[in-house]
Design a protein around this motif. Sequence first.
Motif, mmCIF file in Angstrom:
data_model
loop_
_atom_site.group_PDB
_atom_site.id
_atom_site.type_symbol
_atom_site.label_atom_id
_atom_site.label_comp_id
_atom_site.label_asym_id
_atom_site.label_seq_id
_atom_site.Cartn_x
_atom_site.Cartn_y
_atom_site.Cartn_z
ATOM 1 N N ALA A 56 0.841 -1.201 0.000
ATOM 2 C CA ALA A 56 0.000 0.000 0.000
ATOM 3 C C ALA A 56 0.875 1.249 0.000
ATOM 4 N N VAL A 57 0.291 2.322 -0.449
ATOM 5 C CA VAL A 57 1.000 3.593 -0.463
ATOM 6 C C VAL A 57 1.278 4.007 0.980
ATOM 7 N N ALA A 58 2.466 4.519 1.219
ATOM 8 C CA ALA A 58 2.838 4.938 2.575
ATOM 9 C C ALA A 58 1.958 6.101 3.008
ATOM 10 N N SER A 59 1.494 6.025 4.229
ATOM 11 C CA SER A 59 0.709 7.135 4.777
ATOM 12 C C SER A 59 1.470 7.706 5.959
ATOM 13 N N TRP A 60 1.586 9.004 5.979
ATOM 14 C CA TRP A 60 2.358 9.682 7.015
ATOM 15 C C TRP A 60 1.414 10.421 7.939
ATOM 16 N N ASP A 61 1.803 10.484 9.198
ATOM 17 C CA ASP A 61 1.018 11.256 10.159
ATOM 18 C C ASP A 61 1.145 12.726 9.829
ATOM 19 N N GLU A 62 0.166 13.474 10.263
ATOM 20 C CA GLU A 62 0.235 14.919 10.087
ATOM 21 C C GLU A 62 1.417 15.456 10.882
#
Length: 145
Positions: A56-62
Amino acid sequence: MIRRWGLRIAALVAIIVAGQVIFTLIDSEPQPLAWALTATVVVALIWLASDAFGAAVASWDEPLAPYARPDAADDSVHHRVLTGHLSAGDPSPALRNLLVQLARSRDPDLQDLELRALAESPAHRLSATDIDRYLTRIEQPRDHE
């Protein structure tokens, strides 16, 4: 994760057994160890590609908001008072009052004789050395606690 690897290993065993059976039925005289190693390498490469391209595409925290010190406004006021005192022709009592306020916040009774004398003296120009000496005396009680 264990379930996924269990399924993968079961699939690999099934492929090896099915291939061995098929090669035996068509009389190609398969070598079991060579076939098992070849099947394992091919299946492992397929799994590797599947895992790499199927991620999956990497998701970063705000990102965190930049830290704003709660006393930043006080620093600005203190800076204005200090620069105003050092550059003024006739200094106001603002710097003396600020130093006394700082001293009283640490020692309400002003036990230090030099700080008490500063509080009782009329407004006068303080040199940078005097200011440093007063600030050092104000900080001293904290160092001994």
